[in-house]
Design a protein around this motif. Structure first.
Motif, mmCIF file in Angstrom:
data_model
loop_
_atom_site.group_PDB
_atom_site.id
_atom_site.type_symbol
_atom_site.label_atom_id
_atom_site.label_comp_id
_atom_site.label_asym_id
_atom_site.label_seq_id
_atom_site.Cartn_x
_atom_site.Cartn_y
_atom_site.Cartn_z
ATOM 1 N N GLU A 44 0.833 -1.199 0.000
ATOM 2 C CA GLU A 44 0.000 0.000 0.000
ATOM 3 C C GLU A 44 0.870 1.253 0.000
ATOM 4 O O GLU A 44 1.891 1.305 0.679
ATOM 5 N N HIS A 45 0.418 2.268 -0.740
ATOM 6 C CA HIS A 45 1.092 3.565 -0.759
ATOM 7 C C HIS A 45 0.032 4.657 -0.725
ATOM 8 O O HIS A 45 -1.050 4.507 -1.301
ATOM 9 N N ILE A 46 0.340 5.753 -0.053
ATOM 10 C CA ILE A 46 -0.519 6.927 -0.062
ATOM 11 C C ILE A 46 0.152 7.964 -0.947
ATOM 12 O O ILE A 46 1.228 8.481 -0.617
ATOM 13 N N ARG A 54 -4.789 13.084 -0.287
ATOM 14 C CA ARG A 54 -4.108 11.791 -0.201
ATOM 15 C C ARG A 54 -4.946 10.733 -0.918
ATOM 16 O O ARG A 54 -6.143 10.604 -0.656
ATOM 17 N N GLN A 56 -5.008 6.598 -2.058
ATOM 18 C CA GLN A 56 -4.425 5.280 -1.830
ATOM 19 C C GLN A 56 -4.127 4.576 -3.148
ATOM 20 O O GLN A 56 -4.897 4.675 -4.115
ATOM 21 N N TRP A 58 -2.196 0.744 -4.691
ATOM 22 C CA TRP A 58 -1.606 -0.561 -4.418
ATOM 23 C C TRP A 58 -0.590 -0.870 -5.513
ATOM 24 O O TRP A 58 -0.932 -0.932 -6.693
ATOM 25 N N ASN A 104 -6.881 4.113 -6.120
ATOM 26 C CA ASN A 104 -8.242 4.351 -5.661
ATOM 27 C C ASN A 104 -8.531 5.845 -5.749
ATOM 28 O O ASN A 104 -7.789 6.663 -5.172
ATOM 29 N N THR A 111 -11.308 4.195 1.582
ATOM 30 C CA THR A 111 -10.428 5.370 1.689
ATOM 31 C C THR A 111 -11.166 6.644 2.087
ATOM 32 O O THR A 111 -10.610 7.731 1.974
ATOM 33 N N LEU A 114 -9.421 9.377 4.262
ATOM 34 C CA LEU A 114 -8.191 10.068 3.857
ATOM 35 C C LEU A 114 -8.399 11.541 3.528
ATOM 36 O O LEU A 114 -7.468 12.343 3.646
#
Length: 330
Positions: A44-46, A54, A56, A58, A104, A111, A114
């Motif tokens: 996972e990365h933001i 922000r 999300q 993958w 996303n 999410t 966020l």
């Protein structure tokens, strides 16, 4: 592969069967199994969407394998990075030696926490920022992007913005992209009731989740949530965007007419003639630049293109082959 290669069995030539199966549990399970069997490690990365936004994402890559490029995948409205077509396309791209980033959009997937403000379809800036962030974090070259439905609309608009944003984008692929949002809204409302029910149910659930997380900012009542899809969109536009009217909002993200004439990134678009959500007639006056090519299959429904009882997808293989055509020297 071309659209002419898609020839499903007769029992799969109904557009509603195709469209419903594309979101079925069977297909989701199929996509999950294919991605899990790819051997990829997913993290996972933001991503930075600019102005504090922000998003999300993958990231998936197969360890100890030379990387041929980076593929960014964009889902449709009220879909997510876990949608069947996203997983199946990711698995196919991984098999071709690409790293994959499944993004996303705001308020999609899990999410909602966020960002405080609501998602809407004109939030292109944050997707551009996130794509640039992804290209910097994962330096594989070239970068290609694919999108489905609303994600196809975003992908083509991202292609328009890529040179200005400094995004090293080599190719764009779109499946059943939303062309004229006003026409799509009419199709949802006038078509079989289950399309309206499907999208409205998922959107209402998303708004309820947002209200639970940010009650001071989103204190709308249940009467608002009970509005039909057009009235609820109008409410969103007037309360949560800078657009003066619903028509202005739709025009803001329309790619109909000559809006893509300035596209410089090579693009391939797959459309089904029987799509019940994106009317085929709306493509009749579409003006595309020389670098873009539209392929039309007689069957496929909306983002279906399912080939057999196992729910294998023609579109995912078509996307992978056309994205791979954008690969250059690393």
């Amino acid at each position: 592969m071309t659209a002419a290669d898609y020839c499903p069995p007769r029992w799969l030539r109904n557009p509603h069967v195709q469209s419903v199966l594309s979101s079925s549990a069977l297909r989701r399970s199929r996509g999950q199994r294919l991605l899990e069997s790819s051997g990829a490690v997913t993290t996972e990365h933001i991503l930075d969407g600019g102005d504090g936004v922000r998003l999300q994402a993958w990231h998936s890559a197969v360890p100890d394998r030379p990387v041929r490029g980076l593929a960014l995948l964009l889902h449709g409205w009220e879909g997510s990075a876990e949608s069947s077509y996203m997983r199946m396309t990711a698995a196919t791209m991984l098999a071709r030696g690409f790293e994959v980033v499944r993004l996303n959009f705001r308020d999609h997937g899990d999410t909602h926490h966020l960002n405080e403000e609501l998602f809407h379809s004109n939030r292109l800036d944050e997707v551009v920022h996130a794509a640039v962030d992804a290209s910097r974090r994962f330096s594989s070259r070239p970068m290609v992007v694919a999108g489905f439905s609303l994600g196809g609309n975003f992908a083509l608009r991202l292609g328009l913005r890529a040179p200005q944003a400094g995004l090293p984008l080599q190719r764009v692929v779109a499946v059943c992209p939303v062309l004229d949002p006003a026409t799509t809204m009419d199709s949802i409302q006038r078509g079989p009731a289950f399309y309206d029910w499907y999208f409205t149910r998922k959107w209402r659930s998303s708004l309820i989740r947002k209200r639970e997380l940010f009650p001071d900012r989103h204190n709308f009542d249940n009467a608002t949530l009970s509005l039909d899809i057009r009235a609820l969109t109008d409410w969103l536009v007037r309360r949560h965007t800078s657009f003066a009217s619903l028509d202005d909002y739709f025009n803001g993200y329309s790619i109909a007419g000559d809006r893509l004439i300035g596209l410089q990134v090579p693009a391939d678009i797959l459309m089904a003639e029987d799509d019940p959500v994106i009317p085929f007639d709306s493509f009749s006056n579409w003006q595309l630049p020389d670098c873009a090519r539209l392929e039309i299959a007689p069957w496929g429904g909306h983002c279906g293109f399912i080939e057999n009882a196992a729910c294998d997808g023609f579109a995912e293989r078509w996307v992978a082959e056309h994205l791979d055509a954008g690969r250059g020297a690393r």
